[in-house]
Design a protein around this motif. Structure first.
Motif, mmCIF file in Angstrom:
data_model
loop_
_atom_site.group_PDB
_atom_site.id
_atom_site.type_symbol
_atom_site.label_atom_id
_atom_site.label_comp_id
_atom_site.label_asym_id
_atom_site.label_seq_id
_atom_site.Cartn_x
_atom_site.Cartn_y
_atom_site.Cartn_z
ATOM 1 N N ASP A 20 0.978 -1.334 -0.010
ATOM 2 C CA ASP A 20 0.081 0.072 0.040
ATOM 3 C C ASP A 20 0.513 1.357 -0.209
ATOM 4 O OD1 ASP A 20 -2.244 -1.236 -0.745
ATOM 5 O OD2 ASP A 20 -2.665 -1.287 1.926
ATOM 6 N N ARG A 21 1.849 1.618 0.406
ATOM 7 C CA ARG A 21 3.347 2.658 0.943
ATOM 8 C C ARG A 21 3.466 2.438 -0.362
ATOM 9 N NH1 ARG A 21 5.847 5.770 4.163
ATOM 10 N NH2 ARG A 21 7.803 5.937 4.223
ATOM 11 N N LYS A 24 0.807 4.120 -2.991
ATOM 12 C CA LYS A 24 0.852 5.467 -2.245
ATOM 13 C C LYS A 24 2.546 6.148 -2.902
ATOM 14 C CE LYS A 24 -2.190 4.416 0.920
ATOM 15 N NZ LYS A 24 -2.633 4.351 2.366
ATOM 16 N N THR A 45 11.343 1.812 0.275
ATOM 17 C CA THR A 45 10.211 1.221 0.828
ATOM 18 C C THR A 45 10.015 0.180 -0.234
ATOM 19 O OG1 THR A 45 8.899 2.567 1.270
ATOM 20 C CG2 THR A 45 7.373 1.288 0.634
ATOM 21 N N MET A 124 8.754 4.058 9.190
ATOM 22 C CA MET A 124 7.905 3.853 8.034
ATOM 23 C C MET A 124 6.902 4.857 8.530
ATOM 24 S SD MET A 124 9.081 0.827 5.833
ATOM 25 C CE MET A 124 9.514 2.277 3.913
#
Length: 124
Positions: A20-21, A24, A45, A124
């Motif tokens: 998900d990160r 985004k 990430t 994070m």
């Protein structure tokens, strides 16, 4: 060993969080110049996600169940999407290569001598 353990469930949740990160961050990264903070964050990430998936793959390979073997087969099939087409190569071999390439790319883009052992998912 079972798939239904708190540790395995946490690893799966962390992988989902990282996916998900990453999604985004991709939008932010596309609006900034190459090498900007968003690009470096995106690469960090991505490394964390690949490392987490490598850990999950290793755990699955230690579980003697039909479901774990099915999941490994699905992960091994993913390599065909863009990495490798050799049936003899499994994700077990791919993960370390991709992680090494990401480390080099992070160092190149960020200009820092980045060490993945200093990386913490909690940050994070």
């Amino acid at each position: 060993m079972s798939l239904d353990t708190p540790q395995f469930n946490q690893a799966m949740e962390e992988a989902e969080f990282l996916r998900d990160r990453l999604y985004k961050l991709q939008d932010r990264m596309e609006r900034q110049p190459h090498g900007g903070a968003a690009h470096v964050d995106y690469l960090h990430t991505m490394y964390a996600l690949i490392d987490k998936e490598h850990s999950i793959y290793t755990r699955l390979s230690l579980i003697d169940s039909t479901e774990a073997k099915r999941m490994i087969a699905q992960l091994d099939a993913c390599k065909v999407v863009g990495l490798l087409r050799d049936d003899e190569v499994t994700m077990k071999n791919v993960y370390p290569v991709v992680k090494g390439e990401l480390i080099d790319l992070i160092k190149q883009v960020s200009g820092e001598d980045w060490d993945p052992s200093d990386f913490d998912l909690e940050d994070m």
